[in-house]
Design an enzyme around this catalytic site. Sequence first.
Site, PDB file in Angstrom:
ATOM      1  CG  HIS A  16     -13.596   1.431   3.214  1.00 30.48           C
ATOM      2  ND1 HIS A  16     -14.297   2.028   3.672  1.00 30.48           N
ATOM      3  CD2 HIS A  16     -12.385   1.762   3.536  1.00 30.48           C
ATOM      4  CE1 HIS A  16     -13.770   3.131   4.821  1.00 30.48           C
ATOM      5  NE2 HIS A  16     -12.420   2.813   4.404  1.00 30.48           N
ATOM      6  CG  ASN A  73      -1.959   1.114   1.131  1.00 27.15           C
ATOM      7  OD1 ASN A  73      -1.981   2.014   0.231  1.00 27.15           O
ATOM      8  ND2 ASN A  73      -2.889   1.000   2.151  1.00 27.15           N
ATOM      9  NE  ARG A  80      -6.017   1.391  -0.682  1.00 27.81           N
ATOM     10  CZ  ARG A  80      -6.516   2.357   0.022  1.00 27.81           C
ATOM     11  NH1 ARG A  80      -5.337   3.313   0.408  1.00 27.81           N
ATOM     12  NH2 ARG A  80      -7.751   3.296  -0.070  1.00 27.81           N
ATOM     13  CD  GLU A 106      -8.859  -2.576   3.718  1.00 31.62           C
ATOM     14  OE1 GLU A 106      -8.619  -2.244   4.941  1.00 31.62           O
ATOM     15  OE2 GLU A 106      -9.133  -1.689   2.970  1.00 31.62           O
ATOM     16  NE  ARG A 157     -12.200  10.109   5.010  1.00 33.59           N
ATOM     17  CZ  ARG A 157     -11.929   9.219   4.557  1.00 33.59           C
ATOM     18  NH1 ARG A 157     -12.641   8.451   3.792  1.00 33.59           N
ATOM     19  NH2 ARG A 157     -10.744   8.313   4.931  1.00 33.59           N
TER      20      ARG A 157
END
Length: 394
Positions: free
Chosen positions: A177, A7, A88, A379, A236
């Site tokens: 996601h 990532n 990713r 992930e 957020r």
Amino acid sequence: MKIISINAGSSSLKFNLFELPEKKSIASGLFEKIGMEGSFYTIKYNGDKIRKEHELKDHSVAVECLMNELIELGIVSSLDEIEGVGHRILHGGAEFSAPVVLDEDVVKRISKYNELGPLHNPANLLGVEAFMKELPGVLNVGVFDTAFHQSMDMDHFLYPVPYEWYEKYGVRKYGFHGTSHRFVYGEISSYLKRDDLKVITCHIGNGASITAIDAGKVVDTSMGFTPLAGVMMGTRSGDIDPSIIEYMVKKTGKTVGEITNDLNKKSGYLGVTGISSDSRDIEDAMAEGNERALLAQKMYIQKITNYIAMYNNMLNGADVIVLTAGIGENSSLTREQIIEGIASLGVKLDKSKNDFRGEFRCISTEDSTIPVYVVPTNEELMIAEDTYNIKLNK
Ligand code: AMP
């Protein structure tokens, strides 16, 4: 087979080296402050952890340094042991609905979506380019956050705005996601030995999104054109009235970009409390009776439970609710409050099962209308497994 999962951020590179199909993580770590003063890296392996300061001019230097360490630490005896690299990638637009083998042409196609994910996509591709350079000939696979949600139907992904915004400019819901939602859906499906489950997956971490899945197909998801939409998050705002943006531009003299930045980085838990974006700090402040922390948590639970109720309706009754990611896996308090918030659906928490962190568990009562499971996400493993499967089929 050894597969490395990557990532890459604009100044960081996170890795996890797996042995597959055993799903065993052999080494993991993080390169930080790439291209900046004071760059360093940490590597965990075999129960040990090393940390080294090292000048990391760019991502290629970080990858070169990682490869040297893997050999020197005896984690691999030759780089040939690494048979695939899974990356990713935030955004694959409407074009990529599954993991893809990366070559220069595909990278070019992905870079078209950089403007849809300007903070992440170019950085993700820097990681790809670094591996192509440092490990030539090794399989690189891109795994997109958006891909799983490509199974959504048009009536769910289209916004009620002028149709040409979609046709000309690609304005639509993409969702994010996806790798995490797909992973936990896979885990719960194999645990319950069913491939027809209707599941509401709640990825609740610093970023948060809720997804309704019916037999492996995404029906709807809370994030949208960007990861700013949906439920309230650490920093957020989630869904707000879009007119607020123009109003705040006029009131403050800030640019649209600056207001959007405030919605991304200074809102959510942080914005409402003024304390922190981290739910542990919010929980501490709530325990001290801090009014704004209590208010933020009420709002947070409302947003999440509203989505769960809406998605339960969309699915015509979910079979399972899954909670995952940092908060879903670790915060007994938020789990309890979420389940209280959907009591009208007949969902019931078994409090005696809720005091734990980071494990796969059912936390609802026997007579709960919908069982609730905590399913740790992974992930990095999903990305490695996707890469492994492509390698096997090549
Ligand atoms: P993630 O983005 O998935 O890494 O999740 C980060 C969020 O998980 C942060 O808000 C953390 O505070 C939260 N988190 C991690 N551990 C705990 C915990 N033990 N209790 C409450 N929240 C936690």
